[in-house]
Scaffold this motif. Structure first.
Motif, PDB file in Angstrom:
ATOM      1  N   GLU A  51       0.841  -1.201   0.000  1.00 21.28           N
ATOM      2  CA  GLU A  51       0.000   0.000   0.000  1.00 21.28           C
ATOM      3  C   GLU A  51       0.874   1.249   0.000  1.00 21.28           C
ATOM      4  O   GLU A  51       0.594   2.224  -0.709  1.00 21.28           O
ATOM      5  CB  GLU A  51      -0.923  -0.008   1.219  1.00 21.28           C
ATOM      6  CG  GLU A  51      -1.970  -1.114   1.203  1.00 21.28           C
ATOM      7  CD  GLU A  51      -2.769  -1.209   2.494  1.00 21.28           C
ATOM      8  OE1 GLU A  51      -3.888  -1.762   2.460  1.00 21.28           O
ATOM      9  OE2 GLU A  51      -2.269  -0.758   3.550  1.00 21.28           O
ATOM     10  N   GLY A  52       1.947   1.207   0.804  1.00 21.17           N
ATOM     11  CA  GLY A  52       2.847   2.357   0.873  1.00 21.17           C
ATOM     12  C   GLY A  52       3.539   2.623  -0.449  1.00 21.17           C
ATOM     13  O   GLY A  52       3.691   3.778  -0.861  1.00 21.17           O
ATOM     14  N   LYS A  53       3.964   1.561  -1.139  1.00 26.93           N
ATOM     15  CA  LYS A  53       4.629   1.719  -2.430  1.00 26.93           C
ATOM     16  C   LYS A  53       3.731   2.407  -3.456  1.00 26.93           C
ATOM     17  O   LYS A  53       4.208   3.124  -4.332  1.00 26.93           O
ATOM     18  CB  LYS A  53       5.042   0.341  -2.977  1.00 26.93           C
ATOM     19  CG  LYS A  53       6.366  -0.181  -2.468  1.00 26.93           C
ATOM     20  CD  LYS A  53       6.586  -1.645  -2.845  1.00 26.93           C
ATOM     21  CE  LYS A  53       6.479  -1.925  -4.325  1.00 26.93           C
ATOM     22  NZ  LYS A  53       7.602  -1.344  -5.098  1.00 26.93           N
ATOM     23  N   ALA A  54       2.425   2.195  -3.342  1.00 22.86           N
ATOM     24  CA  ALA A  54       1.486   2.689  -4.356  1.00 22.86           C
ATOM     25  C   ALA A  54       0.988   4.105  -4.098  1.00 22.86           C
ATOM     26  O   ALA A  54       0.279   4.674  -4.932  1.00 22.86           O
ATOM     27  CB  ALA A  54       0.282   1.742  -4.441  1.00 22.86           C
ATOM     28  N   VAL A  55       1.337   4.693  -2.965  1.00 18.86           N
ATOM     29  CA  VAL A  55       0.825   6.029  -2.628  1.00 18.86           C
ATOM     30  C   VAL A  55       1.353   7.079  -3.611  1.00 18.86           C
ATOM     31  O   VAL A  55       2.557   7.164  -3.873  1.00 18.86           O
ATOM     32  CB  VAL A  55       1.207   6.421  -1.186  1.00 18.86           C
ATOM     33  CG1 VAL A  55       0.842   7.882  -0.909  1.00 18.86           C
ATOM     34  CG2 VAL A  55       0.500   5.507  -0.185  1.00 18.86           C
ATOM     35  N   ILE A  66      -5.769   5.459   0.863  1.00 20.11           N
ATOM     36  CA  ILE A  66      -5.204   4.148   0.510  1.00 20.11           C
ATOM     37  C   ILE A  66      -6.241   3.427  -0.335  1.00 20.11           C
ATOM     38  O   ILE A  66      -7.288   3.013   0.155  1.00 20.11           O
ATOM     39  CB  ILE A  66      -4.881   3.324   1.777  1.00 20.11           C
ATOM     40  CG1 ILE A  66      -3.939   4.096   2.703  1.00 20.11           C
ATOM     41  CG2 ILE A  66      -4.301   1.975   1.397  1.00 20.11           C
ATOM     42  CD1 ILE A  66      -2.594   4.412   2.097  1.00 20.11           C
ATOM     43  N   ASP A  67      -5.974   3.289  -1.625  1.00 19.49           N
ATOM     44  CA  ASP A  67      -6.950   2.657  -2.518  1.00 19.49           C
ATOM     45  C   ASP A  67      -6.311   1.820  -3.626  1.00 19.49           C
ATOM     46  O   ASP A  67      -6.960   1.488  -4.611  1.00 19.49           O
ATOM     47  CB  ASP A  67      -7.877   3.713  -3.139  1.00 19.49           C
ATOM     48  CG  ASP A  67      -7.133   4.766  -3.936  1.00 19.49           C
ATOM     49  OD1 ASP A  67      -5.885   4.663  -4.051  1.00 19.49           O
ATOM     50  OD2 ASP A  67      -7.770   5.699  -4.441  1.00 19.49           O
ATOM     51  N   LYS A  68      -5.024   1.483  -3.462  1.00 26.82           N
ATOM     52  CA  LYS A  68      -4.332   0.674  -4.458  1.00 26.82           C
ATOM     53  C   LYS A  68      -3.088   0.051  -3.827  1.00 26.82           C
ATOM     54  O   LYS A  68      -2.656   0.474  -2.749  1.00 26.82           O
ATOM     55  CB  LYS A  68      -3.939   1.511  -5.680  1.00 26.82           C
ATOM     56  CG  LYS A  68      -3.210   2.795  -5.332  1.00 26.82           C
ATOM     57  CD  LYS A  68      -3.163   3.728  -6.528  1.00 26.82           C
ATOM     58  CE  LYS A  68      -2.692   5.131  -6.131  1.00 26.82           C
ATOM     59  NZ  LYS A  68      -3.639   5.792  -5.204  1.00 26.82           N
ATOM     60  N   THR A  69      -2.540  -0.933  -4.500  1.00 31.56           N
ATOM     61  CA  THR A  69      -1.328  -1.593  -4.009  1.00 31.56           C
ATOM     62  C   THR A  69      -0.376  -1.865  -5.166  1.00 31.56           C
ATOM     63  O   THR A  69      -0.800  -1.970  -6.315  1.00 31.56           O
ATOM     64  CB  THR A  69      -1.637  -2.941  -3.314  1.00 31.56           C
ATOM     65  OG1 THR A  69      -2.083  -3.873  -4.301  1.00 31.56           O
ATOM     66  CG2 THR A  69      -2.696  -2.787  -2.234  1.00 31.56           C
ATOM     67  N   ILE A  70       0.902  -1.968  -4.836  1.00 29.77           N
ATOM     68  CA  ILE A  70       1.923  -2.397  -5.799  1.00 29.77           C
ATOM     69  C   ILE A  70       2.892  -3.286  -5.041  1.00 29.77           C
ATOM     70  O   ILE A  70       3.535  -2.838  -4.098  1.00 29.77           O
ATOM     71  CB  ILE A  70       2.710  -1.212  -6.406  1.00 29.77           C
ATOM     72  CG1 ILE A  70       1.793  -0.284  -7.190  1.00 29.77           C
ATOM     73  CG2 ILE A  70       3.820  -1.745  -7.314  1.00 29.77           C
ATOM     74  CD1 ILE A  70       2.508   0.937  -7.742  1.00 29.77           C
ATOM     75  N   LYS A  71       2.992  -4.535  -5.459  1.00 25.62           N
ATOM     76  CA  LYS A  71       3.976  -5.427  -4.842  1.00 25.62           C
ATOM     77  C   LYS A  71       5.250  -5.396  -5.673  1.00 25.62           C
ATOM     78  O   LYS A  71       6.271  -4.890  -5.235  1.00 25.62           O
ATOM     79  CB  LYS A  71       3.437  -6.847  -4.741  1.00 25.62           C
ATOM     80  CG  LYS A  71       4.365  -7.766  -3.965  1.00 25.62           C
ATOM     81  CD  LYS A  71       3.739  -9.139  -3.730  1.00 25.62           C
ATOM     82  CE  LYS A  71       4.673 -10.019  -2.883  1.00 25.62           C
ATOM     83  NZ  LYS A  71       4.081 -11.360  -2.632  1.00 25.62           N
ATOM     84  N   HIS A  72       5.182  -5.949  -6.873  1.00 29.31           N
ATOM     85  CA  HIS A  72       6.307  -5.885  -7.800  1.00 29.31           C
ATOM     86  C   HIS A  72       5.990  -4.820  -8.846  1.00 29.31           C
ATOM     87  O   HIS A  72       4.914  -4.829  -9.441  1.00 29.31           O
ATOM     88  CB  HIS A  72       6.523  -7.235  -8.473  1.00 29.31           C
ATOM     89  CG  HIS A  72       6.833  -8.343  -7.514  1.00 29.31           C
ATOM     90  ND1 HIS A  72       8.073  -8.498  -6.930  1.00 29.31           N
ATOM     91  CD2 HIS A  72       6.057  -9.339  -7.015  1.00 29.31           C
ATOM     92  CE1 HIS A  72       8.052  -9.540  -6.122  1.00 29.31           C
ATOM     93  NE2 HIS A  72       6.846 -10.071  -6.152  1.00 29.31           N
ATOM     94  N   ASN A  73       6.924  -3.924  -9.091  1.00 29.90           N
ATOM     95  CA  ASN A  73       6.672  -2.815 -10.014  1.00 29.90           C
ATOM     96  C   ASN A  73       6.253  -3.276 -11.398  1.00 29.90           C
ATOM     97  O   ASN A  73       5.404  -2.663 -12.059  1.00 29.90           O
ATOM     98  CB  ASN A  73       7.917  -1.934 -10.120  1.00 29.90           C
ATOM     99  CG  ASN A  73       8.190  -1.166  -8.834  1.00 29.90           C
ATOM    100  OD1 ASN A  73       7.421  -1.251  -7.877  1.00 29.90           O
ATOM    101  ND2 ASN A  73       9.281  -0.414  -8.804  1.00 29.90           N
TER     102      ASN A  73
END
Length: 354
Positions: free
Chosen positions: A199-203, A215-222
């Motif tokens: 969640e933090g990566k996607a901010v 907080i409304d999205k996520t990114i694990k692997h770019n």
């Protein structure tokens, strides 16, 4: 009854509407030219019986794929994880027709799963998924619900490990060893918001407004790009404290849309390497700092709030849990530790009015 007289030809015809066992779509089958009504009825009965047999003989692997397709609210990463879990630990069922899986097969599989060196939680996740696929087949395709008899495993003493967390003082020590400002700000954000690292990566910078972060999205692997949150409850707004807002100010002034990065977010490998190095450097300098996971920054945040009397419902919403029961389950040990303080407070109140 879908049998009718064809007045123009003087014969009978039958029409049957069936549900395709794999796609779930309705399919209509017709046949004309029956001399007798009972012949048309017999054909209809045979078609229905054959269709029922096709449904019952679908394999677990096929039904699993249909089940995953039906889970439209789940993100693709979650689906891949479930698929991999079943392919790895429920291999024996994959090519077996559902109507041929016997209770003895299920018992043997569970016993073999019990012997594997896996956390109880992982074993129960496998069981839960197998049961979900089995129940899905039963509900929508009339296949036997073979897995309803499978019982989950009970947690063992080895599973009940003490949660590893940091105090604010320990986090400050750790942060002092993170040399890159953006990465240090990222860890600070996780520690003081309780956000998941994806969640933090996607901010985005645009997600910060009037002291709140959306907080409304996520990114694990770019390379996989932006994804929807794990659950609807994960979509939330979090109030930021003044210290965290001050840390974020320089990042908000940089180029690029991402708060922790620029035109793309920090890489997951860079984040992990920086986290491990800071802990190692602190210990090498003679400053004891226990090793925790990045996800434990989230646990640390919740622990600090609960230990300082913050309402458990407010903590649950801040963490984005689907319901308060999840929060209670994860942090029940903290609530138990606070029981003595609660009783002391009640006695104090009672004495004040005596």
């Amino acid at each position: 009854m879908s049998v009718h007289k064809d007045k123009d030809r003087g014969t009978w015809f039958a029409q049957v509407q069936l549900r395709d066992p794999l796609t779930g779509k309705l399919v209509t089958k017709k046949k004309r030219g029956f001399e007798l009504k009972r012949e048309a009825q017999a054909w209809e009965a045979e078609i229905r019986a054959n269709n029922q047999e096709v449904q019952s003989s679908a394999t677990f692997g096929v039904m699993m794929e249909e089940y995953l397709k039906s889970r439209t609210s789940a993100n693709e990463e979650t689906k891949r994880s479930k698929y991999h879990l079943a392919k790895t630990y429920a291999t024996v069922f994959m090519d077996m027709p559902l109507n041929q899986i016997k209770p003895k097969d299920v018992l043997k599989w569970r016993n073999e799963l019990a012997e594997k060196k896996l956390a109880t939680r992982t074993k129960n996740n496998v069981i839960s998924f197998v049961r979900s696929v089995s129940a899905f087949g039963y509900k929508y395709y009339n296949t036997p619900d073979f897995a309803k008899i499978i019982e989950p495993f009970r947690a063992t003493a080895a599973d009940k490990k003490e949660m590893q967390t940091w105090t604010i003082e320990e986090f400050n020590l750790f942060a002092s060893y993170v040399k890159n400002y953006t990465i240090r700000a990222y860890f600070t954000f996780l520690f003081y918001t309780g956000c998941r690292r994806s969640e933090g990566k996607a901010v985005l910078k645009s997600d910060i407004k009037d002291g709140w972060v959306t907080i409304d999205k996520t990114i694990k692997h770019n390379k996989q790009g932006v994804r929807a949150p794990k659950t609807a409850s994960s979509v939330r707004k979090i109030k930021l404290d003044k210290y965290t807002l001050e840390i974020l100010k320089p990042l908000l002034a940089k180029d690029g849309p991402y708060l922790f990065g620029d035109f793309e977010p920090l890489g997951i490998t860079t984040i992990q390497r920086s986290f491990d190095k800071a802990i190692a450097d602190a210990n090498a300098d003679g400053h004891p700092l226990k090793k925790i996971r990045i996800h434990d920054l989230r646990h640390s945040h919740a622990t600090i709030l609960i230990n300082n009397g913050v309402n458990i419902v407010a903590v649950s919403k801040r963490l984005g849990h689907s319901d308060i029961n999840m929060t209670l389950k994860v942090y029940t040990h903290l609530l138990e530790k606070n029981a003595d303080e609660l009783v002391d407070k009640l006695e104090e109140l009672k004495e004040s009015v005596a």
